[in-house]
Motif scaffolding. Structure first.
Motif, PDB file in Angstrom:
ATOM      1  N   VAL A  60     -10.410   5.791   9.832  1.00 13.37           N
ATOM      2  CA  VAL A  60     -10.508   4.672  10.776  1.00 13.37           C
ATOM      3  C   VAL A  60      -9.301   4.728  11.708  1.00 13.37           C
ATOM      4  O   VAL A  60      -8.209   4.304  11.337  1.00 13.37           O
ATOM      5  CB  VAL A  60     -10.550   3.318  10.026  1.00 13.37           C
ATOM      6  CG1 VAL A  60     -10.703   2.167  11.003  1.00 13.37           C
ATOM      7  CG2 VAL A  60     -11.666   3.310   8.997  1.00 13.37           C
ATOM      8  N   LYS A  61      -9.495   5.251  12.891  1.00 13.18           N
ATOM      9  CA  LYS A  61      -8.378   5.491  13.809  1.00 13.18           C
ATOM     10  C   LYS A  61      -7.651   4.199  14.190  1.00 13.18           C
ATOM     11  O   LYS A  61      -6.449   4.189  14.423  1.00 13.18           O
ATOM     12  CB  LYS A  61      -8.879   6.187  15.083  1.00 13.18           C
ATOM     13  CG  LYS A  61      -9.584   7.519  14.833  1.00 13.18           C
ATOM     14  CD  LYS A  61      -8.664   8.511  14.171  1.00 13.18           C
ATOM     15  CE  LYS A  61      -9.356   9.856  13.954  1.00 13.18           C
ATOM     16  NZ  LYS A  61      -8.503  10.817  13.216  1.00 13.18           N
ATOM     17  N   MET A  88       0.838  -1.199   0.000  1.00 14.95           N
ATOM     18  CA  MET A  88       0.000   0.000   0.000  1.00 14.95           C
ATOM     19  C   MET A  88       0.873   1.249   0.000  1.00 14.95           C
ATOM     20  O   MET A  88       1.951   1.267   0.606  1.00 14.95           O
ATOM     21  CB  MET A  88      -0.925   0.013   1.226  1.00 14.95           C
ATOM     22  CG  MET A  88      -1.891  -1.160   1.289  1.00 14.95           C
ATOM     23  SD  MET A  88      -2.880  -1.165   2.812  1.00 14.95           S
ATOM     24  CE  MET A  88      -3.870   0.328   2.577  1.00 14.95           C
ATOM     25  N   GLU A  89       0.413   2.273  -0.679  1.00 15.67           N
ATOM     26  CA  GLU A  89       1.112   3.551  -0.669  1.00 15.67           C
ATOM     27  C   GLU A  89       0.958   4.202   0.703  1.00 15.67           C
ATOM     28  O   GLU A  89      -0.080   4.057   1.361  1.00 15.67           O
ATOM     29  CB  GLU A  89       0.551   4.482  -1.744  1.00 15.67           C
ATOM     30  CG  GLU A  89       0.710   3.978  -3.173  1.00 15.67           C
ATOM     31  CD  GLU A  89       2.170   3.981  -3.615  1.00 15.67           C
ATOM     32  OE1 GLU A  89       2.969   4.733  -3.018  1.00 15.67           O
ATOM     33  OE2 GLU A  89       2.504   3.236  -4.560  1.00 15.67           O
ATOM     34  N   THR A  90       1.999   4.930   1.119  1.00 13.57           N
ATOM     35  CA  THR A  90       1.964   5.603   2.418  1.00 13.57           C
ATOM     36  C   THR A  90       0.786   6.564   2.512  1.00 13.57           C
ATOM     37  O   THR A  90       0.107   6.639   3.547  1.00 13.57           O
ATOM     38  CB  THR A  90       3.276   6.387   2.664  1.00 13.57           C
ATOM     39  OG1 THR A  90       4.382   5.487   2.533  1.00 13.57           O
ATOM     40  CG2 THR A  90       3.287   7.016   4.046  1.00 13.57           C
ATOM     41  N   GLY A  91       0.538   7.272   1.423  1.00 18.66           N
ATOM     42  CA  GLY A  91      -0.580   8.209   1.410  1.00 18.66           C
ATOM     43  C   GLY A  91      -1.919   7.514   1.580  1.00 18.66           C
ATOM     44  O   GLY A  91      -2.816   8.022   2.270  1.00 18.66           O
ATOM     45  N   GLU A  92      -2.059   6.327   0.970  1.00 19.50           N
ATOM     46  CA  GLU A  92      -3.302   5.567   1.086  1.00 19.50           C
ATOM     47  C   GLU A  92      -3.525   5.125   2.526  1.00 19.50           C
ATOM     48  O   GLU A  92      -4.646   5.207   3.053  1.00 19.50           O
ATOM     49  CB  GLU A  92      -3.260   4.350   0.161  1.00 19.50           C
ATOM     50  CG  GLU A  92      -4.525   3.514   0.183  1.00 19.50           C
ATOM     51  CD  GLU A  92      -4.420   2.252  -0.650  1.00 19.50           C
ATOM     52  OE1 GLU A  92      -5.447   1.574  -0.827  1.00 19.50           O
ATOM     53  OE2 GLU A  92      -3.304   1.947  -1.123  1.00 19.50           O
ATOM     54  N   ILE A  93      -2.453   4.654   3.172  1.00 22.19           N
ATOM     55  CA  ILE A  93      -2.558   4.233   4.569  1.00 22.19           C
ATOM     56  C   ILE A  93      -2.960   5.405   5.451  1.00 22.19           C
ATOM     57  O   ILE A  93      -3.838   5.288   6.327  1.00 22.19           O
ATOM     58  CB  ILE A  93      -1.213   3.634   5.049  1.00 22.19           C
ATOM     59  CG1 ILE A  93      -0.888   2.356   4.267  1.00 22.19           C
ATOM     60  CG2 ILE A  93      -1.260   3.337   6.552  1.00 22.19           C
ATOM     61  CD1 ILE A  93       0.496   1.803   4.522  1.00 22.19           C
ATOM     62  N   LYS A 118     -11.461  -7.054  16.161  1.00 20.99           N
ATOM     63  CA  LYS A 118     -12.906  -6.835  16.146  1.00 20.99           C
ATOM     64  C   LYS A 118     -13.266  -5.350  16.250  1.00 20.99           C
ATOM     65  O   LYS A 118     -14.121  -4.856  15.489  1.00 20.99           O
ATOM     66  CB  LYS A 118     -13.585  -7.634  17.260  1.00 20.99           C
ATOM     67  CG  LYS A 118     -15.112  -7.624  17.152  1.00 20.99           C
ATOM     68  CD  LYS A 118     -15.740  -8.481  18.219  1.00 20.99           C
ATOM     69  CE  LYS A 118     -17.265  -8.564  17.991  1.00 20.99           C
ATOM     70  NZ  LYS A 118     -17.904  -7.230  17.919  1.00 20.99           N
ATOM     71  N   PRO A 119     -12.645  -4.589  17.192  1.00 15.99           N
ATOM     72  CA  PRO A 119     -12.948  -3.146  17.232  1.00 15.99           C
ATOM     73  C   PRO A 119     -12.621  -2.446  15.923  1.00 15.99           C
ATOM     74  O   PRO A 119     -13.367  -1.560  15.484  1.00 15.99           O
ATOM     75  CB  PRO A 119     -12.057  -2.639  18.373  1.00 15.99           C
ATOM     76  CG  PRO A 119     -11.829  -3.824  19.237  1.00 15.99           C
ATOM     77  CD  PRO A 119     -11.766  -4.989  18.302  1.00 15.99           C
ATOM     78  N   MET A 120     -11.524  -2.857  15.285  1.00 15.30           N
ATOM     79  CA  MET A 120     -11.141  -2.260  14.010  1.00 15.30           C
ATOM     80  C   MET A 120     -12.170  -2.606  12.935  1.00 15.30           C
ATOM     81  O   MET A 120     -12.561  -1.749  12.122  1.00 15.30           O
ATOM     82  CB  MET A 120      -9.756  -2.774  13.610  1.00 15.30           C
ATOM     83  CG  MET A 120      -9.261  -2.310  12.241  1.00 15.30           C
ATOM     84  SD  MET A 120      -7.598  -2.979  11.958  1.00 15.30           S
ATOM     85  CE  MET A 120      -7.533  -2.944  10.169  1.00 15.30           C
TER      86      MET A 120
END
Length: 291
Positions: free
Chosen positions: A234-235, A222-227, A243-245
């Motif tokens: 989504v914190k 994944m690209e850093t910007g996408e992450i 599960k919380p995620m």
């Protein structure tokens, strides 16, 4: 004597069961089996009836569980793999004299031999299994994935191993040890050169609805910007799916798809082979650097 045979038979049977679940059950090891193997290992440890050995065995297992949990939390190891390694250490805490090669193992922990053997086998098996798979799945020739960075890494690995092999030749190491090093050298270079297509052959791009607790997200694809963009929404977004995620992603994640390891290395396979080699021949490192 009978108890020693029970320990060895138990090791082989439990490691084989983990391997079966990992390979043929979509890497899904039933929780009841995992915890039962851990409890069974604890019982066998208590049957030593030797306080020093019992304390040592439980201490090794505790270190494995704590360290393994930390690695699991960052998404680099499965929970079942951690429990299996802890169970193995409880069943047989100290490396015995190997069955085939009656050479001293210097009282090292049995799990140390298993980890060394497993690491070596994984490095050798990775390119053997994944490069043909990557070749079938890739939309362009595999050689096109090799960039300057990968070449520099491969040259560095080759240089380091060449120096090590010269050292082994100088100290008159055995042919078996040098053969093991050569296999690791080839496996390491191939893995580095084709890291991207190998990784891509391990993952599937899926949305939040298809994800399961315990899945591992391939951040390296994944690209850093996408992450960063996903983390703003989504914190709790991280490598390991919890599960919380999942709950948060279903509310805020939208329809974004991310790479998830669904075809990763079934680690229980090299662990099983590592156990078998440790019982039959001992720690493979002692073939490389005989003490």
């Amino acid at each position: 004597m009978e108890l020693v045979l029970i320990r060895i038979a138990s090791l082989v049977a439990i490691a084989a069961a983990y391997m079966f679940f990992d390979v043929f059950n979509k890497r899904n090891v039933p929780s009841i089996f995992a915890y039962a193997s851990l409890a069974y290992g604890a019982v066998l440890t208590l049957l030593y009836l030797n306080s020093a050995l019992v304390i040592t065995s439980f201490a090794i297992a505790a270190i494995v569980l704590i360290a393994g949990y930390m690695v699991f939390r960052i998404g680099q190891l499965g929970a079942a793999d951690v429990i299996e390694l802890a169970a193995i250490s409880l069943i047989l805490p100290i490396q015995p004299v190997p069955i085939m090669y009656r050479i001293s193992q210097f009282g090292l922990p049995f799990l140390f031999s298993v980890l060394i053997n497993t690491g070596i086998l994984t490095l050798v098996m990775m390119p053997v299994y994944y490069i043909p798979r990557a070749h079938r799945m890739a939309k362009r020739p595999l050689r096109s994935y090799i960039k300057t960075e990968e070449l520099v890494k491969a040259i560095g690995i080759f240089s380091a191993y060449t120096v090590f092999l010269i050292f082994l030749f100088y100290i008159r190491a055995g042919a078996a040890g040098m053969g093991i090093v050569l296999l690791v050298l080839v496996g390491s270079i191939l893995t580095v050169l084709f890291e991207e297509p190998i990784t891509e052959s391990m993952v599937e791009y899926i949305g939040w609805k298809e994800m399961e607790e315990g899945d591992m997200i391939a951040f390296n694809l994944m690209e850093t910007g996408e992450i960063s963009r996903i983390k703003k929404k989504v914190k709790g977004f991280d490598r390991l799916v919890t599960k919380p995620m999942l709950d948060e992603m279903k509310d805020k994640g939208g329809r974004i798809k991310v790479p998830v390891y669904r075809n990763a290395v079934p680690l229980a396979l090299p662990i099983f082979l590592g156990v078998a080699i440790a019982l039959l021949a001992g720690n493979m490192m002692l073939f490389i650097l005989p003490l």
